[in-house]
Every structure is written in structure tokens, then in C-alpha cells.
Design an enzyme around this catalytic site. Structure first.
Site, PDB file in Angstrom:
ATOM      1  N   HIS A  54      50.214 -57.713  27.964  1.00 55.05           N
ATOM      2  CA  HIS A  54      50.088 -59.180  28.013  1.00 55.05           C
ATOM      3  C   HIS A  54      51.467 -59.804  27.874  1.00 55.05           C
ATOM      4  O   HIS A  54      52.324 -59.283  27.170  1.00 55.05           O
ATOM      5  CB  HIS A  54      49.183 -59.677  26.870  1.00 55.05           C
ATOM      6  CG  HIS A  54      48.635 -61.039  27.120  1.00 55.05           C
ATOM      7  ND1 HIS A  54      49.337 -62.169  26.804  1.00 55.05           N
ATOM      8  CD2 HIS A  54      47.485 -61.445  27.699  1.00 55.05           C
ATOM      9  CE1 HIS A  54      48.625 -63.226  27.158  1.00 55.05           C
ATOM     10  NE2 HIS A  54      47.494 -62.813  27.705  1.00 55.05           N
ATOM     11  N   ASP A  82      40.776 -58.615  29.844  1.00 50.15           N
ATOM     12  CA  ASP A  82      40.136 -58.061  31.047  1.00 50.15           C
ATOM     13  C   ASP A  82      39.664 -56.630  30.901  1.00 50.15           C
ATOM     14  O   ASP A  82      39.003 -56.107  31.806  1.00 50.15           O
ATOM     15  CB  ASP A  82      41.134 -58.146  32.223  1.00 50.15           C
ATOM     16  CG  ASP A  82      41.411 -59.587  32.609  1.00 50.15           C
ATOM     17  OD1 ASP A  82      42.596 -59.964  32.674  1.00 50.15           O
ATOM     18  OD2 ASP A  82      40.439 -60.332  32.805  1.00 50.15           O
TER      19      ASP A  82
END
Ligand code: SDX
Length: 393
Positions: free
Chosen positions: A271, A328
């Protein structure tokens, strides 16, 4: 004050937005919508309540939420001419392409209410987008599988309506399972906003030119589609299916990623901001177990995902790079258990992110003295030189 400011990020001045909507702390894994921790919202809230909070800044009262929900219900139907857009798409068109195209085209149906500077026009555009995106998404799915479109019903809640439009067929009404409804409502809440991610910053930048809300949101949908962003939830499932097809050997795949063979990445990991666990991933991982067991489904891909996570979190390559599961990594397993094809996963992300995009667009357009976005650049090209005539080259 919100707007664009320059912060000394320690890497020299970097332009940054100021915003009052969502707070992230990447080191501590903190996420708050208008000050409320995501854990509390996901546990006790609802998606429409979260949409109201993000857009209006405060949690709604019972009456405010009822009025918000009722107004949205009145606008779920699409103009019959909108259906013709779907006739023009090829059968194998990706739903994200269909959804962003139709959202952009909505601006042609409401030309009298597109002004970003008229409060009532901003409001009705907001309501129309929240109301119609589920219908647009469901129609894209029906187009992809060659089934007739199912009209929205005013008797159902937001998530039930979307599920019925998606999964009902003339021969068989879809009766939404409360487990699926509850899980999807929670997932939409968890995706509702995330500060200045790629797609939200796109919506703000496009909107800063005073383009209307529909085309600004369509731009955000397009940015979200990329596999490094919202498209990752589809890429995670494809990665898990590839591992399964090659015998389910997780260690072999992890070795490929570490050796960067064929550009292999551990999709759903890493991320830009979280250098610790993504707080949403923790909630979604628990939900994946709950939904699969409540639906009486086991999924070998979940076992592969758990093994991948366990091995990656114990491997220095990922630990040193602070790579943890993101939002996700587990969502696709839940969507698959609900019956959605992988091509609809990012559309579901867009359904969740819509209120965040809208809230940021409102914040940007109402900013006093708001100016058009204009990222600066550091020029790295060649210095001044004179033109050389063609014959002399
Ligand atoms: C979302 O911004 C948001 O808030 C987004 C989002 C939201 O809610 O809007 O949270 C939603 O988009 C989540 C991210 C979904 N994308 C993926 O899961 C795709 C896989 N992840 C990566 O591509 C990557 O981690 C990013 C794009 C998410 C972040 O990239 P960064 O921060 O630019 O990290 P990087 O590319 O600088 O990587 C740092 C190192 C590199 O190794 P070195 O060159 O230093 O040796 O980590 C490696 C990268 O190669 N790396 C990975 C990896 N992610 C980074 N290696 C293997 N697998 C990965 N997934």
C-alpha cells in the site's frame, strides 16, 4: 480551510491536499470517516448512513436517514434511452468500461442540472448518482451474461435492490440471503472513502476544472480500474486461480514474486500509505470466514490466500518492504461466494467508493477561492537548443 498546500514531507516540498473527510495513519493502521473509527462504523453502521456521514459531515438522525434513503429510492430508474448504450457494447466488454461510459453519458440526460455552483443541482446530481450507479452496474452484468435487465424496485433497500437487479431472472426471482446483504453492506462501507487515493484525487482534479459531477465520477471509475488500484481485487482472484491451476504451491509463487519473474506481484499486498496492516483487511478477512461458513461454502482459494498471507508475513522480503494484505486481498473471495464473476469485483469497489468520491468533489467545489488543479513538475529534459533544418539533420 481545505485545498492544495505544500508540506515539507522530508523529501522536499510535496503538494498535498487538505481535507476534513477521512483520516489515515499508515504507520498505526488507523482509518476514520469524519472522526469515527472504521471498526465502529463497519460493526454498527450501514452503507447509506456512511454515505450520508461522508457527504454531510455528520451521522444522520433517524428521520434524516429515512429521508435520504427515500429520496434515493425515487431515482433508481434509468431513462429508457440509457439502455441503448448497452446495446452498443460488445458482449465481452468489461463492466468497468460500460459503467464509466454510462455514468459519463448521464450528464447528457440532465443538462439543466449540471452546475457545480447551484446547491440544488449539486444535490440532485448527488442523489441521482447514488441511486443509479447500482442500476447501471447491474445492467452491465446483465449485458455481459446476455440476460434481460431487471428494473429496480421501490420496495427494497439499497443493497437488496442491487442484488435483485443483478441476480434475478424472469424465471426465478432472486431472494437476497440476509448473510449476503449484510456482508455486502459492510464491504461497501469499508470501501466508502480512503483519503487521497488515486481515483479520489482524480475526481478532485477533474472536478477542479468545474467539469460536472457525473464526468468527474466517471474519471474516478476509470482510475479505479487499474490493477494497482481497485482492479487489484480482480487480479487477486486471478492470481489465486493461477496458483491453484499450477498445483497450489504457494512457496513456488512466492519465490517467483521475490525473483520478480515475469513481473509477478503478490496482488492484494502492499500500500502507498499503510506500512502496517490495512485495518479494512483485518475486518474483511474475518468476514470472508463468516460469509463462506454461513453460506456453507468452502473455497480452496481461501486456503491458498491464507497460506500466501502466512508465508509472506513470515518472509523478510515482504516484511522489510512493509508489505501487508490490503483491502483487496480477501474481498474477491467474498464476492465470488456471493455469485459475482471476477469482472464485477472492481465495479463493486466503485459502488462502495462512490460516496467518498462525491464527498471529495463537494469539498473541492465548495472550497473558498478554489482553483484549478495544476500539479507542478521538475523538468528533466534537455536544455535550450536551436532548431536544425530537416536537410541538415
Ligand atoms: C488500493 O491509495 C489507496 O488508498 C488505495 C486503496 C483505496 O482504498 O483507495 O487502498 C485501494 O488500491 C489498494 C492497493 C491495491 N493494489 C494491489 O494490491 C496491487 C499490488 N500492490 C502493489 O502494486 C503496490 O504495493 C502498490 C501499488 C499498492 C503500492 O506501491 P508503492 O507504495 O509505490 O510501493 P512500491 O512500488 O514503491 O514498492 C516498494 C517495494 C518495491 O520493491 P523494491 O523495488 O524496493 O525492491 O515493494 C515491492 C516493490 O517491488 N512491492 C511488491 C508489492 N508491492 C510493492 N512486491 C511484490 N508484491 C507486491 N504487491
Amino acid at each position: 480551510q481545505t485545498g492544495l498546500v505544500t508540506l515539507d514531507s522530508g523529501y522536499g516540498n510535496t503538494a498535498a491536499y487538505k481535507s476534513a473527510i477521512t483520516y489515515l495513519d499508515g504507520e498505526e493502521g488507523i482509518l476514520r470517516y469524519r472522526g469515527y473509527p472504521i471498526e465502529q462504523i463497519a460493526e454498527r453502521g450501514s452503507f447509506l448512513e456512511t454515505a450520508y456521514l461522508l457527504i454531510n459531515g455528520e451521522l444522520p438522525t433517524v428521520d434524516e436517514l429515512a429521508a435520504f434513503s427515500d429520496e434515493i429510492t425515487q431515482h433508481t430508474l434509468l431513462h429508457e434511452d440509457v439502455k441503448r448504450f448497452y446495446d452498443g457494447f460488445p458482449r465481452d466488454a468489461h463492466p468497468m468500461a460500460m459503467v464509466s461510459s454510462v455514468v459519463s453519458a448521464l450528464s447528457t440526460f440532465y443538462q439543466d442540472s449540471l452546475s457545480p455552483f447551484d446547491e440544488q443541482q449539486r444535490h440532485i446530481s448527488t442523489v441521482r448518482l447514488l441511486a443509479k450507479l447500482p442500476t447501471i452496474a447491474a445492467y452491465a452484468y446483465k449485458k455481459a451474461i446476455g440476460h434481460p435487465f431487471v428494473y429496480p424496485s421501490n420496495d427494497l433497500g439499497y443493497v437488496e435492490n442491487f442484488l435483485r437487479m443483478t441476480f434475478s431472472v424472469p424465471a426465478q426471482e432472486y431472494d437476497p440471503d440476509p448473510v449476503v446483504v449484510g456482508a455486502l453492506d459492510k464491504l461497501l462501507m469499508l470501501h466508502a472513502d480512503h483519503e487521497q487515493n488515486c481515483s479520489t484525487s482524480t475526481v478532485r482534479l477533474v472536478g477542479s476544472s468545474q467539469a460536472n459531477l457525473f464526468v468527474s465520477i466517471s474519471s474516478g471509475i476509470n482510475a479505479l480500474w487499474g490493477p494497482l488500484h481497485g482492479g487489484a481485487n480482480q487480479a487477486v482472484l486471478e492470481m489465486l486461480e493461477d496458483i491453484q491451476a499450477s498445483g497450489g504451491n504457494v512457496a513456488t509463487f512466492i519465490r517467483k514474486v521475490k525473483n520478480r519473474e515475469d513481473g509477478a506481484k503478490l496482488m492484494g499486498f502492499g500500500h502507498r500509505v499503510y506500512k502496517n496492516f490495512d485495518p479494512r483487511a483485518k475486518i474483511i478477512k474475518a468476514a470472508a470466514h463468516d460469509v463462506l461458513s454461513a453460506l456453507g461454502k468452502s473455497d480452496e482459494l481461501l486456503d491458498i490466500a491464507l497460506a500466501l498471507e502466512e508465508q509472506a508475513l513470515a518472509d523478510d522480503y515482504f516484511v522489510e518492504r512493509k508489505l501487508y494484505p490490503n483491502v483487496d486481498f480477501y474481498t474477491g473471495l467474498i464476492y465470488r461466494a456471493m455469485g459475482f464473476p471476477t469482472t464485477m469485483f472492481t465495479v463493486l469497489f466503485a459502488l462502495g467508493r462512490l460516496p467518498g468520491w462525491i464527498a471529495h468533489w463537494h469539498e473541492m467545489i465548495k472550497e473558498p477561492g478554489g482553483r484549478i488543479g495544476r500539479p507542478r513538475q521538475v523538468y528533466t529534459g534537455v536544455e535550450l537548443r536551436d532548431y536544425v533544418p530537416l536537410e541538415a539533420r
